[in-house]
Design an enzyme around this catalytic site. Structure first.
Site, PDB file in Angstrom:
ATOM      1  N   HIS A  79      55.296  45.998  99.087  1.00 42.09           N
ATOM      2  CA  HIS A  79      55.963  46.223  97.815  1.00 42.09           C
ATOM      3  C   HIS A  79      57.470  46.018  97.939  1.00 42.09           C
ATOM      4  CE1 HIS A  79      57.955  49.026  94.907  1.00 42.09           C
ATOM      5  NE2 HIS A  79      57.225  48.321  94.088  1.00 42.09           N
ATOM      6  N   GLU A  82      58.093  42.407  97.812  1.00 45.02           N
ATOM      7  CA  GLU A  82      57.967  41.920  96.436  1.00 45.02           C
ATOM      8  C   GLU A  82      59.308  42.004  95.708  1.00 45.02           C
ATOM      9  OE1 GLU A  82      57.054  43.844  92.340  1.00 45.02           O
ATOM     10  OE2 GLU A  82      55.414  44.269  93.727  1.00 45.02           O
ATOM     11  N   HIS A  83      59.994  43.117  95.855  1.00 43.24           N
ATOM     12  CA  HIS A  83      61.313  43.286  95.236  1.00 43.24           C
ATOM     13  C   HIS A  83      62.317  42.278  95.802  1.00 43.24           C
ATOM     14  CE1 HIS A  83      61.334  47.309  93.018  1.00 43.24           C
ATOM     15  NE2 HIS A  83      60.071  47.152  93.391  1.00 43.24           N
ATOM     16  N   GLU A 159      61.810  54.314  92.266  1.00 44.23           N
ATOM     17  CA  GLU A 159      60.479  54.005  91.755  1.00 44.23           C
ATOM     18  C   GLU A 159      59.449  55.012  92.281  1.00 44.23           C
ATOM     19  OE1 GLU A 159      57.409  50.187  91.369  1.00 44.23           O
ATOM     20  OE2 GLU A 159      59.349  49.961  92.390  1.00 44.23           O
TER      21      GLU A 159
END
Length: 459
Positions: A79, A82-83, A159
């Site tokens: 993840h 991904e950012h 997040e």
């Protein structure tokens, strides 16, 4: 960027020939509804579905990597990466990436799951070459600068905090951990504060190089697209980045295997000062390769998939005990989960759980009525078709099917699988799955007496 839990869909095996477009049954290449597939040097797969009646196109690249590919120390790396792929390439800064898409009124995003990651852009059909160039550039030539890693760390920690502030979402992570423990599938997609803080630029960059090779990627496009043009544009973009050098590589196939979940009667409670208690009561389900998944989808729909479902009627309509109650399934390559979610006031939780237990036990013993099965099949068939009415959904179906099954089912074939489910099929899967002793996960403001009493909810 987001992460998601998506239900699995099945597909049939295609005929594959490297370097040649292979149209799927029920449609000619580049005709309405046609699906074509080409494998480029290096094992890079390109799939398109032509919908000439629209003026938009959605382009995506799928990486066969998710949080289950992480070691405990790397939890959250997929993840995090991904950012970072949005933060700049050798040709574009982060601002130039977002500005180029905004300038044509497009949308760009990504999501990470436990078994794959997807990056996509939706644009006007005339702007598809721009979307292809940008997304391919991000996937092949990301810089992953140390300063971006440090800056984005704070965003990801926010997040994680946002997810913790949403117990209705967090209880699903807790349920996965309750059944799967400290395994790759049981750990959260986002990682934890500790693991995210420990990730370094070098570790993330090595993860990127290992998992983003062309043979592990699937390119998909749907809408008013021409297959040959998309293949040419993708090939040029990857060749420019030097990413098609490994000409002998074959595409990496779908995951497989068998994983037994031994989690009968486990209870996990996290105290939190929320207005509601959020609970998931459930048990092991089936993998996405298990043919019983079609019957399980019908069973889940009848139990908690709509306003006419048993649990919605019993818990909300007849007794007013909860606003939100539904069932859900998660199918992975080697196992699956089935659960009932409910959010209610803490003093109503015992009553809600008793109704859920009683309904699961009743269906396990006696099955569903024929009328319930027929209604669920109609609902599932309708929602399946309606869910594929936009180019983004079509792109998603292409990519997920290729990554997870290595093949495609047409909409007609999917409907056939659903409508072929019989009441006996549903009763059989209900006996096998719902007859198991359930496990329970709860997040909410429960007192010590309530917490101690919850063990009886799974007896």
């Amino acid at each position: 960027m987001r992460h998601s839990r998506t239900a699995s869909r099945a597909t049939a095996r295609p005929t594959t020939e490297v370097g040649r477009a292979v149209p799927r049954p029920r449609g000619a290449e580049n005709g309405p509804g046609a699906v074509a597939r080409t494998v480029l040097p290096g094992g890079l797969r390109v799939l398109t579905e032509s919908v000439p009646s629209v003026r938009s196109a959605t382009f995506g690249i799928w990486a066969r990597v998710g949080s289950r590919d992480e070691t405990p120390a790397l939890n959250g790396a997929t993840h995090y990466l991904e950012h970072l792929l949005f933060k700049g390439t050798e040709r574009r800064t982060a601002l130039e990436i977002s500005s180029a898409v905004d300038a044509v009124g497009g949308e760009m995003n990504a999501f990470t799951t436990k078994e794959f990651t997807c990056y996509y852009a939706r644009v006007l059909d005339s702007d598809l070459p721009l979307a292809v160039d940008i997304v391919c550039d991000m996937l092949t030539s990301s810089v992953i600068a140390a300063e971006d890693v440090d800056a984005e760390r704070g965003v990801i920690l926010e997040e994680i905090a946002m997810t913790e502030d949403d117990p209705g979402d967090g209880v699903h992570d807790l349920f996965a951990h309750t059944l799967l423990g400290d395994s790759p599938l049981g750990r959260p997609v986002l990682g934890t504060e500790a693991t995210v803080n420990a990730l370094t630029r070098d570790r993330i960059a090595r993860f990127y190089r290992r998992h983003y090779e062309p043979a592990r990627l699937v390119v998909t496009a749907a809408g008013n697209v021409d297959h040959a043009a998309v293949v040419e544009q993708v090939g040029a973009a990857f060749e420019r980045a030097g990413a098609l050098a490994a000409t002998g590589a074959e595409p990496v196939g779908p995951r497989s295997g068998q994983r037994a979940i031994r989690a009968a009667g486990r209870v996990a409670v996290v105290g939190r000062p929320t207005e509601q208690a959020h609970a998931v009561l459930g048990m092991p389900g089936v993998s996405r390769h298990d043919e019983r998944r079609w019957a399980l989808s019908v069973l889940s729909t009848a139990l908690g998939g709509g306003m006419s479902s048993r649990l919605f009627q019993e818990v909300r309509e007849k007794r007013g005990l909860a606003y939100s109650i539904y069932t859900h399934t998660s199918g992975y390559a080697d196992c699956g989960l089935f659960g009932v979610y409910a959010g209610c006031r803490p003093d109503r939780l015992d009553d809600v759980l008793k109704i859920c237990r009683d309904q699961l036990a009743d269906v396990a013993e006696h099955g569903l009525g024929d009328d319930e099965v027929r209604r669920a099949i109609g609902q599932l068939a309708g929602s399946t078709v309606l869910g594929l009415e936009d180019t983004g959904s079509l792109m998603h179906r292409l990519g997920k099917s290729e990554v997870c099954w290595g093949s495609q089912l047409s909409v007609d074939e999917m409907l056939e699988r659903i409508t072929e489910v019989t009441p006996d099929d549903v009763r059989s899967v209900a006996r096998e799955l719902l007859g198991q002793r359930p496990s329970l996960s709860v997040i909410g403001p429960l007192n010590d007496r309530q917490t101690a009493r919850l063990s009886g909810a799974v007896a």
